[in-house]
Design a protein around this motif. Structure first.
Motif, PDB file in Angstrom:
ATOM      1  N   VAL A 203       0.812  -1.231  -0.126  1.00 58.91           N
ATOM      2  CA  VAL A 203       0.011  -0.055   0.029  1.00 58.91           C
ATOM      3  C   VAL A 203       0.850   1.189   0.108  1.00 58.91           C
ATOM      4  CG1 VAL A 203      -1.890   1.167   1.266  1.00 58.91           C
ATOM      5  CG2 VAL A 203      -1.703  -1.264   1.024  1.00 58.91           C
ATOM      6  N   SER A 204       1.963   1.272   0.578  1.00 63.72           N
ATOM      7  CA  SER A 204       2.889   2.354   0.940  1.00 63.72           C
ATOM      8  C   SER A 204       3.483   2.869  -0.320  1.00 63.72           C
ATOM      9  CB  SER A 204       3.976   2.086   1.769  1.00 63.72           C
ATOM     10  OG  SER A 204       4.614   1.092   1.563  1.00 63.72           O
ATOM     11  N   GLU A 205       3.365   1.785  -1.558  1.00 62.60           N
ATOM     12  CA  GLU A 205       4.075   2.129  -2.836  1.00 62.60           C
ATOM     13  C   GLU A 205       3.181   3.218  -3.654  1.00 62.60           C
ATOM     14  OE1 GLU A 205       4.707  -1.545  -4.518  1.00 62.60           O
ATOM     15  OE2 GLU A 205       6.565  -1.971  -3.257  1.00 62.60           O
ATOM     16  N   THR A 206       2.014   3.053  -3.229  1.00 59.68           N
ATOM     17  CA  THR A 206       0.913   3.966  -3.874  1.00 59.68           C
ATOM     18  C   THR A 206       0.214   4.974  -3.161  1.00 59.68           C
ATOM     19  OG1 THR A 206      -0.865   2.328  -3.724  1.00 59.68           O
ATOM     20  CG2 THR A 206       0.441   2.335  -5.763  1.00 59.68           C
ATOM     21  N   VAL A 207       0.418   4.970  -1.811  1.00 53.17           N
ATOM     22  CA  VAL A 207      -0.090   5.640  -0.833  1.00 53.17           C
ATOM     23  C   VAL A 207       0.734   6.653  -0.154  1.00 53.17           C
ATOM     24  CG1 VAL A 207      -1.834   6.188   1.227  1.00 53.17           C
ATOM     25  CG2 VAL A 207      -2.233   4.405  -0.659  1.00 53.17           C
ATOM     26  N   ASP A 208       0.714   8.057  -0.096  1.00 51.45           N
ATOM     27  CA  ASP A 208       1.632   8.752   0.553  1.00 51.45           C
ATOM     28  C   ASP A 208       1.137   9.051   2.063  1.00 51.45           C
ATOM     29  OD1 ASP A 208       3.379  10.463   1.690  1.00 51.45           O
ATOM     30  OD2 ASP A 208       3.354  12.009  -0.175  1.00 51.45           O
TER      31      ASP A 208
ATOM     32  N   GLY B 275      -9.281   4.398  -2.360  1.00 50.39           N
ATOM     33  CA  GLY B 275      -9.085   4.761  -3.770  1.00 50.39           C
ATOM     34  C   GLY B 275     -10.204   5.234  -4.616  1.00 50.39           C
ATOM     35  N   GLU B 276     -11.595   4.628  -4.264  1.00 51.48           N
ATOM     36  CA  GLU B 276     -12.444   4.704  -5.260  1.00 51.48           C
ATOM     37  C   GLU B 276     -13.584   5.903  -4.654  1.00 51.48           C
ATOM     38  OE1 GLU B 276     -14.211   1.121  -5.881  1.00 51.48           O
ATOM     39  OE2 GLU B 276     -12.582   0.146  -6.762  1.00 51.48           O
ATOM     40  N   ARG B 277     -13.674   6.173  -3.352  1.00 48.90           N
ATOM     41  CA  ARG B 277     -14.631   6.904  -2.775  1.00 48.90           C
ATOM     42  C   ARG B 277     -13.880   8.489  -2.336  1.00 48.90           C
ATOM     43  NH1 ARG B 277     -18.322   4.864   1.598  1.00 48.90           N
ATOM     44  NH2 ARG B 277     -19.849   5.449   0.052  1.00 48.90           N
ATOM     45  N   ARG B 278     -12.949   8.711  -2.818  1.00 48.54           N
ATOM     46  CA  ARG B 278     -12.326   9.982  -2.140  1.00 48.54           C
ATOM     47  C   ARG B 278     -13.086  11.248  -2.360  1.00 48.54           C
ATOM     48  NH1 ARG B 278      -6.825  10.474  -1.086  1.00 48.54           N
ATOM     49  NH2 ARG B 278      -6.205  12.760  -0.826  1.00 48.54           N
ATOM     50  N   PRO B 279     -13.557  11.563  -3.494  1.00 44.87           N
ATOM     51  CA  PRO B 279     -14.488  12.831  -3.433  1.00 44.87           C
ATOM     52  C   PRO B 279     -15.619  12.899  -2.232  1.00 44.87           C
ATOM     53  CG  PRO B 279     -14.295  11.954  -5.640  1.00 44.87           C
ATOM     54  CD  PRO B 279     -13.784  10.987  -4.708  1.00 44.87           C
ATOM     55  N   LEU B 280     -16.136  11.450  -1.955  1.00 44.01           N
ATOM     56  CA  LEU B 280     -17.176  11.588  -1.098  1.00 44.01           C
ATOM     57  C   LEU B 280     -16.438  12.010   0.551  1.00 44.01           C
ATOM     58  CD1 LEU B 280     -20.093  11.201  -0.046  1.00 44.01           C
ATOM     59  CD2 LEU B 280     -19.222   8.667   0.071  1.00 44.01           C
ATOM     60  N   TYR B 281     -15.288  11.048   0.864  1.00 48.07           N
ATOM     61  CA  TYR B 281     -15.057  11.286   2.203  1.00 48.07           C
ATOM     62  C   TYR B 281     -14.258  12.526   2.276  1.00 48.07           C
ATOM     63  CZ  TYR B 281     -10.621   8.963   0.466  1.00 48.07           C
ATOM     64  OH  TYR B 281      -9.443   8.707  -0.195  1.00 48.07           O
ATOM     65  N   GLU B 282     -13.600  13.183   1.334  1.00 45.13           N
ATOM     66  CA  GLU B 282     -13.077  14.390   1.412  1.00 45.13           C
ATOM     67  C   GLU B 282     -14.086  15.455   1.572  1.00 45.13           C
ATOM     68  OE1 GLU B 282     -10.937  15.321  -2.248  1.00 45.13           O
ATOM     69  OE2 GLU B 282      -9.057  14.512  -1.558  1.00 45.13           O
ATOM     70  N   ARG B 283     -15.420  15.505   1.174  1.00 43.63           N
ATOM     71  CA  ARG B 283     -16.394  16.320   1.236  1.00 43.63           C
ATOM     72  C   ARG B 283     -16.926  16.317   2.721  1.00 43.63           C
ATOM     73  NH1 ARG B 283     -21.654  15.493   0.155  1.00 43.63           N
ATOM     74  NH2 ARG B 283     -21.298  13.715  -1.438  1.00 43.63           N
ATOM     75  N   LEU B 284     -17.065  14.718   3.225  1.00 39.37           N
ATOM     76  CA  LEU B 284     -17.830  14.897   4.408  1.00 39.37           C
ATOM     77  C   LEU B 284     -16.732  15.108   5.530  1.00 39.37           C
ATOM     78  CD1 LEU B 284     -19.400  11.216   3.825  1.00 39.37           C
ATOM     79  CD2 LEU B 284     -20.616  13.298   3.921  1.00 39.37           C
ATOM     80  N   HIS B 285     -15.680  15.004   5.498  1.00 45.09           N
ATOM     81  CA  HIS B 285     -14.738  14.486   6.727  1.00 45.09           C
ATOM     82  C   HIS B 285     -14.013  15.907   6.910  1.00 45.09           C
ATOM     83  CE1 HIS B 285     -16.413  10.820   7.599  1.00 45.09           C
ATOM     84  NE2 HIS B 285     -15.640  10.213   6.503  1.00 45.09           N
ATOM     85  N   GLY B 286     -13.567  16.577   5.791  1.00 49.90           N
ATOM     86  CA  GLY B 286     -12.797  17.815   5.856  1.00 49.90           C
ATOM     87  C   GLY B 286     -11.488  17.546   6.733  1.00 49.90           C
TER      88      GLY B 286
END
Length: 352
Positions: free
Chosen positions: A96-101, A304-315
Motif C-alpha cells: 500500500v505504501s508504494e501507492t499511498v503517501d 481509492g474509489e470514494r475519495r470525493p465523498l470522504y473529502e467532502r464529508l470529513h474535511g
C-alpha cells in the motif's frame, strides 16, 4: 587417474561426515525442550476447558518459551495463526505504501491507523499465546497486553469504517457521536477484559465471558454500523461494488469467529481430542484473520474509489481522529497497567 578418483571419494566421505554432524549442531543450537505436561500439572490459571494435555511447564527461562514457537503444544496453532497474519499485514503495508503517501496525504491517515492497529493486535496476541505460560504474573501481563491490542484494533476499525465506508445518510445521523463513542467502547472493552481476567478465580465461567463479550459486542455493533448501512444501501440500489462484497465477507467471517470465541466447540463435544489442533479458539483465530484481511482490502478499495465523498464529508477530521486514537491507546494501556498492579499485589499476598 586412480589417484584422482580416490581423492574424489575421500572428499565425498568427508562431506558425508559433515552432513552427519548437522543434527548435532542443530541440537546444540536448539536444545531439547522439556516435554509438555497434563492439565493437573499446571496452576489453575493456565487451564483451559476440555483441554487435558499439551501444556508447557511454568517457571522455565525465557529462552525456553521463545523456542516453543517450534514445539508442538496446545498453543502452537494460536501463536502461528496470528504471527503469520501479522507478517502478511506488514507485506500489505509495504504494498500500500508504494501507492499511498501516508505522510503528506491527511486522508490516508485512517488507512495507516487500521493497518497499524491490525498489526498491533495480531502481534500482541501471538506474544500472549507464546509467552504467557512462564508464570501467573506473565500470564496476566501478556493477556492484558493482548486486550490493549484488541482495543486499539477496535478503534482503528471504527475509524476506517466511519471515514471511508460510511454513506452520507448514515454520516448525517452519527457524525457527532460515532468516534467518541467508538473510543469509549474500545477502552471499555479493554477494561472489561482485564477485570474479567483478574476476577476470573472468583467469578463463574459465564460471568468471566460476559465481561469480555458484552463490551466487545457493543463496540462491534457501533463499529460495523457504517458497513451494514453501506451493504443495505448497495443492495437496495442494485450496485455491484467489489468493496461491498469484501465487506460482506468481513461480517460473515467475524460472526463465525465470534461464535467460536463464545462457545468452546468442538472440544466441548470431544474432550481431550482437540488438545493440539481443532480447538474453538484456534478456529476463532483463523476466521478473525480472514475477517481482518478482507476488511483491509475493502478499506483500501474504498480509499481509492470514494475519495470525493470522504473529502467532502470529513474535511480536516483526520488529525482529530488520530489524536483520539493515541488517547484511546494510552487509556487502555494505563488501565491494563493498573489492573496488572492489582494482580501482582494479589499474587504476592497469596505467596505470603
Amino acid at each position: 587417474m586412480a589417484t584422482v578418483v580416490m581423492e574424489q571419494i575421500g572428499r565425498l566421505f568427508i562431506n558425508a561426515q559433515q552432513l552427519r554432524q548437522i543434527p548435532q549442531l542443530l541440537e546444540s543450537a536448539f536444545p531439547t525442550l522439556p516435554c509438555t505436561v497434563k492439565v493437573n500439572d499446571v496452576p489453575w490459571v493456565f487451564r483451559e476447558s476440555h483441554i487435558f494435555t499439551g501444556y508447557r511447564p511454568p517457571d522455565q527461562n525465557w529462552r525456553y518459551y521463545f523456542l516453543t514457537l517450534f514445539q508442538r503444544h496446545n498453543e502452537t496453532v494460536n501463536v502461528w495463526t496470528h504471527l503469520l497474519a501479522s507478517l502478511i499485514i506488514l507485506v500489505k503495508f509495504q504494498e500500500v505504501s508504494e501507492t499511498v503517501d501516508f505522510l503528506r496525504d491527511p486522508h490516508a491517515q485512517p488507512l495507516f491507523i487500521v493497518l497499524l492497529s491490525a498489526f498491533t493486535y495480531l502481534a500482541f496476541s501471538a506474544l500472549a499465546h507464546l509467552l504467557s505460560s512462564k508464570s501467573e504474573l506473565s500470564h496476566y501481563t501478556f493477556y492484558f497486553l493482548d486486550y490493549v491490542g484488541v482495543a486499539v484494533y477496535q478503534y482503528g476499525s471504527a475509524l476506517a469504517h466511519f471515514y471511508y465506508v460510511v454513506e452520507e445518510e448514515w454520516h448525517a445521523r452519527v457524525r457527532g457521536l460515532f468516534l467518541p463513542a467508538a473510543a469509549f467502547l474500545a477502552w471499555l472493552s479493554c477494561a472489561g477484559c482485564c477485570y474479567g481476567k483478574y476476577a476470573s478465580p472468583r467469578l463463574p465461567k459465564f460471568a468471566h465471558k460476559l465481561f469480555q463479550v458484552v463490551p466487545s459486542g457493543l463496540a462491534y455493533c457501533l463499529d460495523i454500523s457504517p458497513v451494514l448501512h453501506r451493504i443495505y444501501s448497495c443492495h437496495r440500489q442494485g450496485c455491484t461494488d467489489q468493496a461491498v462484497t469484501y465487506h460482506c465477507y468481513q461480517v460473515v467471517f467475524f460472526l463465525v469467529s465470534a461464535y467460536f470465541f463464545a462457545y468452546p466447540h468442538p472440544e466441548r463435544w470431544f474432550p481431550g481430542c482437540c488438545d493440539f489442533i481443532g480447538q474453538g479458539h484456534q478456529i476463532f483465530h483463523v476466521f478473525l484473520v480472514l475477517c481482518t484481511l478482507v476488511q483491509i482490502e475493502a478499506v483500501r478499495l474504498d480509499y481509492g474509489e470514494r475519495r470525493p465523498l470522504y473529502e467532502r464529508l470529513h474535511g480536516d477530521l483526520a488529525h482529530d481522529a488520530v489524536a483520539l486514537f493515541i488517547f484511546t491507546a494510552c487509556c487502555s494501556a494505563l488501565t491494563a497497567y493498573y489492573v496488572r498492579k492489582r494482580v501482582r499485589a494479589h499474587l504476592e499476598e497469596k505467596a505470603e
